[in-house]
Design a protein around this motif. Sequence first.
Motif, PDB file in Angstrom:
ATOM      1  N   LYS A  32      -4.113  -2.323   2.681  1.00  0.00           N
ATOM      2  CA  LYS A  32      -5.087  -1.648   1.829  1.00  0.00           C
ATOM      3  C   LYS A  32      -4.681  -1.628   0.358  1.00  0.00           C
ATOM      4  O   LYS A  32      -5.200  -0.828  -0.422  1.00  0.00           O
ATOM      5  CB  LYS A  32      -5.299  -0.211   2.331  1.00  0.00           C
ATOM      6  CG  LYS A  32      -5.931  -0.142   3.717  1.00  0.00           C
ATOM      7  CD  LYS A  32      -6.158   1.298   4.149  1.00  0.00           C
ATOM      8  CE  LYS A  32      -6.816   1.350   5.531  1.00  0.00           C
ATOM      9  NZ  LYS A  32      -7.048   2.751   5.977  1.00  0.00           N
ATOM     10  N   GLU A  51       0.810  -1.218   0.000  1.00  0.00           N
ATOM     11  CA  GLU A  51       0.000   0.000   0.000  1.00  0.00           C
ATOM     12  C   GLU A  51       0.843   1.267   0.000  1.00  0.00           C
ATOM     13  O   GLU A  51       0.450   2.282  -0.586  1.00  0.00           O
ATOM     14  CB  GLU A  51      -0.963   0.006   1.189  1.00  0.00           C
ATOM     15  CG  GLU A  51      -0.314   0.024   2.565  1.00  0.00           C
ATOM     16  CD  GLU A  51      -1.350   0.155   3.675  1.00  0.00           C
ATOM     17  OE1 GLU A  51      -2.361   0.849   3.458  1.00  0.00           O
ATOM     18  OE2 GLU A  51      -1.153  -0.430   4.751  1.00  0.00           O
ATOM     19  N   GLU A 103      -7.589  -1.936  -2.103  1.00  0.00           N
ATOM     20  CA  GLU A 103      -8.384  -0.713  -2.219  1.00  0.00           C
ATOM     21  C   GLU A 103      -7.734   0.247  -3.210  1.00  0.00           C
ATOM     22  O   GLU A 103      -8.424   0.863  -4.038  1.00  0.00           O
ATOM     23  CB  GLU A 103      -8.523  -0.045  -0.854  1.00  0.00           C
ATOM     24  CG  GLU A 103      -9.327  -0.841   0.158  1.00  0.00           C
ATOM     25  CD  GLU A 103      -9.426  -0.136   1.490  1.00  0.00           C
ATOM     26  OE1 GLU A 103      -9.309   1.116   1.523  1.00  0.00           O
ATOM     27  OE2 GLU A 103      -9.615  -0.818   2.518  1.00  0.00           O
TER      28      GLU A 103
END
Length: 239
Positions: free
Chosen positions: A48, A15, A51
């Motif tokens: 993440k 991330e 995402e």
Amino acid sequence: MDTQLTIIIPIYNEEENMDRLYKEMAAFLPVAKKKTKILFIDDGSKDKSLEHIRRICDENPSFNYISFDKNYGLSAAIKAGFDQVSTPWVGYIDADLQTQPSDFNILLDYAENYDLVTGVRVDRKDSFIKNMSSKIANGIRRSFTNDCMNDTGCPLKIIKTKYAKKIPMFNGLHRFLPAMILLQNGKIIQVPVSHFPRLAGKSKFNVWNRLIGPLCDCFAYVWMKKKYINYTIKESKNE
């Protein structure tokens, strides 16, 4: 113009690198010597990363992704990319950007005449232990495979897709991609590329999986080489 190259990027807990990765890959696309698209392979990230991947792919149609249900490892991620690709060439780069996307254009200069083009990292920016373990591992692999490659672990490669799809991948075999192309009587070449320090995130490799693990994989490769089926059809009639 049809898309000619798909660059696969395995992602596992990156991330902190995703915004920079998106920026650099997006900047490369307009200057790529062949029309290119990007395929992220999310290898069951626990942070993440997914995402970020979803957001990037929603924003830019040149970016696509698949996501695993759990972490399967780098070889599985690369194989999944090979399985998905439909362009004539498939490229590979790591998400940590220790190699730069613009160097794909150096590899593309050789892509028409070779079935695999791999980078060899010049002036590596890794720690002494990482460099030494990599050098030893490359020497061990070279003695088993006779592929004459100095840096099979370089995360910057281009392969003709028809060869990539015929590679019988298993865990650890990502280290033997040049040797697996040679088993298909393909042509390979290594060319110098730049190397940079990791700026964010953590390396997924250590002395064990860079040195001891690859030694075990060498024996698997030797077994596969003896059992590998390769043939050329002289003529046929198919109705």
